[in-house]
Design a protein around this motif. Structure first.
Motif, PDB file in Angstrom:
ATOM      1  N   ARG A  64      -0.527   8.549 -13.562  1.00 15.90           N
ATOM      2  CA  ARG A  64      -0.181   7.962 -12.683  1.00 15.90           C
ATOM      3  C   ARG A  64       0.833   7.554 -11.768  1.00 15.90           C
ATOM      4  O   ARG A  64       1.667   6.852 -13.670  1.00 15.90           O
ATOM      5  CB  ARG A  64      -1.452   7.054 -12.300  1.00 15.90           C
ATOM      6  CG  ARG A  64      -2.601   7.433 -11.897  1.00 15.90           C
ATOM      7  CD  ARG A  64      -3.704   6.594 -11.963  1.00 15.90           C
ATOM      8  NE  ARG A  64      -5.045   7.135 -12.039  1.00 15.90           N
ATOM      9  CZ  ARG A  64      -6.145   8.000 -13.159  1.00 15.90           C
ATOM     10  NH1 ARG A  64      -5.499   7.729 -14.286  1.00 15.90           N
ATOM     11  NH2 ARG A  64      -7.125   7.953 -12.829  1.00 15.90           N
TER      12      ARG A  64
ATOM     13  N   THR B   3      -8.000  11.799  -2.238  1.00  8.36           N
ATOM     14  CA  THR B   3      -6.632  10.245  -2.799  1.00  8.36           C
ATOM     15  C   THR B   3      -5.832  11.452  -1.446  1.00  8.36           C
ATOM     16  O   THR B   3      -4.532  12.401  -2.038  1.00  8.36           O
ATOM     17  CB  THR B   3      -6.217  10.350  -3.723  1.00  8.36           C
ATOM     18  OG1 THR B   3      -7.335   9.768  -4.062  1.00  8.36           O
ATOM     19  CG2 THR B   3      -5.200   9.129  -3.610  1.00  8.36           C
TER      20      THR B   3
ATOM     21  N   ILE C  60      -2.046  11.444   0.227  1.00  6.34           N
ATOM     22  CA  ILE C  60      -0.654  10.847   0.861  1.00  6.34           C
ATOM     23  C   ILE C  60       0.283  11.069   1.628  1.00  6.34           C
ATOM     24  O   ILE C  60       0.167  11.998   1.910  1.00  6.34           O
ATOM     25  CB  ILE C  60       0.830  11.508  -1.129  1.00  6.34           C
ATOM     26  CG1 ILE C  60      -0.086  11.210  -2.265  1.00  6.34           C
ATOM     27  CG2 ILE C  60       1.535  10.980  -0.613  1.00  6.34           C
ATOM     28  CD1 ILE C  60       0.276  11.917  -3.489  1.00  6.34           C
TER      29      ILE C  60
ATOM     30  N   ASP D  29       5.286   9.016   2.769  1.00  2.00           N
ATOM     31  CA  ASP D  29       5.560   8.414   0.845  1.00  2.00           C
ATOM     32  C   ASP D  29       5.932   9.913   0.641  1.00  2.00           C
ATOM     33  O   ASP D  29       5.568   9.162  -0.823  1.00  2.00           O
ATOM     34  CB  ASP D  29       3.850   7.852   0.893  1.00  2.00           C
ATOM     35  CG  ASP D  29       3.363   6.641   1.920  1.00  2.00           C
ATOM     36  OD1 ASP D  29       4.726   6.022   2.303  1.00  2.00           O
ATOM     37  OD2 ASP D  29       2.414   6.612   1.461  1.00  2.00           O
TER      38      ASP D  29
ATOM     39  N   PRO E 123      -0.888   9.336  -6.957  1.00  3.33           N
ATOM     40  CA  PRO E 123      -1.563   8.500  -6.783  1.00  3.33           C
ATOM     41  C   PRO E 123      -2.201   8.161  -7.985  1.00  3.33           C
ATOM     42  O   PRO E 123      -2.390   8.082  -8.644  1.00  3.33           O
ATOM     43  CB  PRO E 123      -2.565   8.894  -5.896  1.00  3.33           C
ATOM     44  CG  PRO E 123      -2.090   9.894  -5.383  1.00  3.33           C
ATOM     45  CD  PRO E 123      -1.812  10.600  -6.361  1.00  3.33           C
ATOM     46  N   ASP E 124      -1.895   6.009  -7.916  1.00  9.76           N
ATOM     47  CA  ASP E 124      -2.769   5.295  -8.642  1.00  9.76           C
ATOM     48  C   ASP E 124      -4.009   5.412  -8.437  1.00  9.76           C
ATOM     49  O   ASP E 124      -4.551   5.275  -9.740  1.00  9.76           O
ATOM     50  CB  ASP E 124      -2.456   4.092  -8.034  1.00  9.76           C
ATOM     51  CG  ASP E 124      -1.321   3.237  -8.436  1.00  9.76           C
ATOM     52  OD1 ASP E 124      -0.362   3.735  -9.364  1.00  9.76           O
ATOM     53  OD2 ASP E 124      -1.070   1.875  -8.063  1.00  9.76           O
TER      54      ASP E 124
END
Length: 106
Positions: free
Chosen positions: A31, A53, A55, A59, A76-77
């Motif tokens: 990540r 997820t 983005i 970003d 992404p985290d």
């Protein structure tokens, strides 16, 4: 009575061509790592998703695709092993390759 005749015409409006993902590089990483998505018709991309997820375009690493065939994003985290989807006003495309997340997120 007389028969009524009705005719309906459907038109799909879209802006540009649908994106097409050719490959992603690298195909695995932790990540926060940078991933480059290569393909075509990426101009105007609105988001990239790793599974569920998303983005947003603001970003992307470069803020906006530098040219029509490449987008750079950070994993992404909350990403898990998943395919990557690019969305544009012209449509969506999902990678054939599954991106493998190599860390446990902790």
């Amino acid at each position: 009575g007389e028969k009524l005749k009705t005719s309906i015409s459907l038109i799909q409006n879209k802006i540009g061509n649908a994106p097409s993902i050719r490959r992603i590089s690298p195909t695995s990483g932790p990540r926060g790592a940078e991933v480059t998505i290569y393909g075509s018709h990426f101009m105007g991309a609105t988001s990239v998703s790793f599974g569920d997820t998303k983005i947003q375009a603001v970003d992307f690493v470069e803020g906006y695709p530098s040219h029509n065939g490449e987008i750079k994003v950070l994993v992404p985290d909350t990403a898990i092993d998943s395919q990557i989807t690019v969305r544009t006003p012209g449509g969506n495309d999902t990678s054939d390759t599954i991106f493998q997340v190599t860390d446990d997120g902790f």
